[in-house]
Design a protein around this motif. Sequence first.
Motif, PDB file in Angstrom:
ATOM      1  N   SER A  70       0.820  -0.743  -0.067  1.00  0.00           N
ATOM      2  CA  SER A  70       0.099  -0.460   0.065  1.00  0.00           C
ATOM      3  C   SER A  70       0.799   1.792  -0.126  1.00  0.00           C
ATOM      4  O   SER A  70       1.921   1.187   0.452  1.00  0.00           O
ATOM      5  CB  SER A  70      -1.006  -0.042   1.283  1.00  0.00           C
ATOM      6  N   ARG A  71       0.153   2.573  -0.021  1.00  0.00           N
ATOM      7  CA  ARG A  71       1.166   3.978  -0.368  1.00  0.00           C
ATOM      8  C   ARG A  71       0.215   4.902   0.019  1.00  0.00           C
ATOM      9  O   ARG A  71      -0.954   4.637   0.896  1.00  0.00           O
ATOM     10  CB  ARG A  71       1.472   3.757  -1.854  1.00  0.00           C
ATOM     11  N   ASP A  72       1.040   5.865   0.707  1.00  0.00           N
ATOM     12  CA  ASP A  72       0.156   7.415   1.472  1.00  0.00           C
ATOM     13  C   ASP A  72       0.809   7.718   0.842  1.00  0.00           C
ATOM     14  O   ASP A  72       2.472   8.887   1.247  1.00  0.00           O
ATOM     15  CB  ASP A  72       0.262   6.719   2.723  1.00  0.00           C
ATOM     16  N   ASN A  73       0.548   9.259  -0.824  1.00  0.00           N
ATOM     17  CA  ASN A  73       0.927   9.556  -1.230  1.00  0.00           C
ATOM     18  C   ASN A  73       1.267  11.214  -0.256  1.00  0.00           C
ATOM     19  O   ASN A  73       1.926  11.921  -0.960  1.00  0.00           O
ATOM     20  CB  ASN A  73       0.655   9.976  -2.708  1.00  0.00           C
ATOM     21  N   ALA A  74       0.621  11.460   0.256  1.00  0.00           N
ATOM     22  CA  ALA A  74       0.484  12.427   1.502  1.00  0.00           C
ATOM     23  C   ALA A  74       2.030  12.216   2.020  1.00  0.00           C
ATOM     24  O   ALA A  74       2.656  13.083   2.870  1.00  0.00           O
ATOM     25  CB  ALA A  74      -0.235  12.315   2.227  1.00  0.00           C
ATOM     26  N   LYS A  75       2.480  11.041   2.982  1.00  0.00           N
ATOM     27  CA  LYS A  75       2.868  10.848   3.759  1.00  0.00           C
ATOM     28  C   LYS A  75       4.994   9.786   2.420  1.00  0.00           C
ATOM     29  O   LYS A  75       5.369  10.506   3.904  1.00  0.00           O
ATOM     30  CB  LYS A  75       2.737  10.138   4.574  1.00  0.00           C
ATOM     31  N   ASN A  76       4.474  10.350   1.273  1.00  0.00           N
ATOM     32  CA  ASN A  76       5.551   9.664   0.411  1.00  0.00           C
ATOM     33  C   ASN A  76       6.566   8.203   0.587  1.00  0.00           C
ATOM     34  O   ASN A  76       7.498   8.248   0.993  1.00  0.00           O
ATOM     35  CB  ASN A  76       6.870  10.358   0.371  1.00  0.00           C
ATOM     36  N   THR A  77       5.529   7.283   0.887  1.00  0.00           N
ATOM     37  CA  THR A  77       5.839   6.111   2.372  1.00  0.00           C
ATOM     38  C   THR A  77       4.735   5.567   1.759  1.00  0.00           C
ATOM     39  O   THR A  77       3.885   5.404   0.956  1.00  0.00           O
ATOM     40  CB  THR A  77       5.022   6.483   3.347  1.00  0.00           C
ATOM     41  N   VAL A  78       5.884   4.165   0.797  1.00  0.00           N
ATOM     42  CA  VAL A  78       5.233   2.662   0.569  1.00  0.00           C
ATOM     43  C   VAL A  78       4.964   1.598   1.819  1.00  0.00           C
ATOM     44  O   VAL A  78       5.978   1.582   2.263  1.00  0.00           O
ATOM     45  CB  VAL A  78       5.722   2.469  -0.606  1.00  0.00           C
ATOM     46  N   TYR A  79       4.496   0.885   2.084  1.00  0.00           N
ATOM     47  CA  TYR A  79       4.220   0.062   2.954  1.00  0.00           C
ATOM     48  C   TYR A  79       4.649  -1.649   2.797  1.00  0.00           C
ATOM     49  O   TYR A  79       3.952  -1.478   1.409  1.00  0.00           O
ATOM     50  CB  TYR A  79       3.500   0.448   3.591  1.00  0.00           C
ATOM     51  N   LEU A  80       4.474  -2.473   3.506  1.00  0.00           N
ATOM     52  CA  LEU A  80       4.606  -4.089   3.021  1.00  0.00           C
ATOM     53  C   LEU A  80       4.146  -4.789   3.834  1.00  0.00           C
ATOM     54  O   LEU A  80       4.927  -5.074   5.015  1.00  0.00           O
ATOM     55  CB  LEU A  80       5.690  -4.681   2.617  1.00  0.00           C
ATOM     56  N   GLN A  81       2.510  -4.704   4.093  1.00  0.00           N
ATOM     57  CA  GLN A  81       2.366  -5.985   5.467  1.00  0.00           C
ATOM     58  C   GLN A  81       2.402  -7.293   4.810  1.00  0.00           C
ATOM     59  O   GLN A  81       2.128  -7.956   3.755  1.00  0.00           O
ATOM     60  CB  GLN A  81       0.416  -5.746   5.509  1.00  0.00           C
ATOM     61  N   MET A  82       3.085  -8.084   5.854  1.00  0.00           N
ATOM     62  CA  MET A  82       3.632  -9.173   5.690  1.00  0.00           C
ATOM     63  C   MET A  82       3.063  -9.809   6.898  1.00  0.00           C
ATOM     64  O   MET A  82       3.012  -9.607   7.528  1.00  0.00           O
ATOM     65  CB  MET A  82       5.035  -9.540   5.762  1.00  0.00           C
ATOM     66  N   ASN A  83       1.947 -11.451   6.290  1.00  0.00           N
ATOM     67  CA  ASN A  83       1.455 -12.009   7.119  1.00  0.00           C
ATOM     68  C   ASN A  83       1.617 -13.254   6.965  1.00  0.00           C
ATOM     69  O   ASN A  83       2.668 -13.877   6.145  1.00  0.00           O
ATOM     70  CB  ASN A  83      -0.491 -11.773   7.231  1.00  0.00           C
ATOM     71  N   SER A  84       1.578 -14.460   8.160  1.00  0.00           N
ATOM     72  CA  SER A  84       1.044 -15.678   7.603  1.00  0.00           C
ATOM     73  C   SER A  84       2.998 -15.824   7.444  1.00  0.00           C
ATOM     74  O   SER A  84       3.072 -16.638   6.609  1.00  0.00           O
ATOM     75  CB  SER A  84       0.557 -16.603   7.500  1.00  0.00           C
ATOM     76  N   LEU A  85       4.293 -15.068   8.002  1.00  0.00           N
ATOM     77  CA  LEU A  85       5.328 -15.759   7.909  1.00  0.00           C
ATOM     78  C   LEU A  85       5.945 -16.809   8.206  1.00  0.00           C
ATOM     79  O   LEU A  85       5.940 -17.853   9.337  1.00  0.00           O
ATOM     80  CB  LEU A  85       6.177 -14.315   8.336  1.00  0.00           C
ATOM     81  N   LYS A  86       6.618 -17.287   7.043  1.00  0.00           N
ATOM     82  CA  LYS A  86       7.444 -18.203   7.078  1.00  0.00           C
ATOM     83  C   LYS A  86       9.146 -18.111   6.328  1.00  0.00           C
ATOM     84  O   LYS A  86       9.596 -17.002   6.739  1.00  0.00           O
ATOM     85  CB  LYS A  86       7.011 -19.277   5.725  1.00  0.00           C
ATOM     86  N   ALA A  87       9.528 -19.045   7.207  1.00  0.00           N
ATOM     87  CA  ALA A  87      11.196 -18.748   7.720  1.00  0.00           C
ATOM     88  C   ALA A  87      11.510 -18.762   6.175  1.00  0.00           C
ATOM     89  O   ALA A  87      12.898 -18.098   5.852  1.00  0.00           O
ATOM     90  CB  ALA A  87      12.087 -20.936   7.790  1.00  0.00           C
TER      91      ALA A  87
END
Length: 115
Positions: A70-87
Amino acid sequence: QVQVVESGGGLVQPGGSLRLSCQASGFSFSSYVMSWYRQALGKERELVARITGTGSTNYAESMKGRFTISRDNAKNTVYLQMNSLKAEDTAMYYCRVTTIKGAYWGQGTQVTVPS
């Protein structure tokens, strides 16, 4: 001067979650596709996900359903939400932008999921 700075990595147990952030500057953020890549030790760097300025997304097949960009253009930031993480998600995660002047990478943030 284009700058891309990742943060949010760390050690997380299998099945856990992390949210990575990428703060960018030096260009018209909302105009460009932002991407997350990752590189595990001894392996090639691979695309994780990308997002256009208007929010359209693409994911690598193995990340679909577990990762959300996802991204927030007002904050010049992009995110990566990672769930169910594996080795096998253990890697250095990088943010990238390609502008008319070229491709720019951050320094990366390490994600470690013990087996």
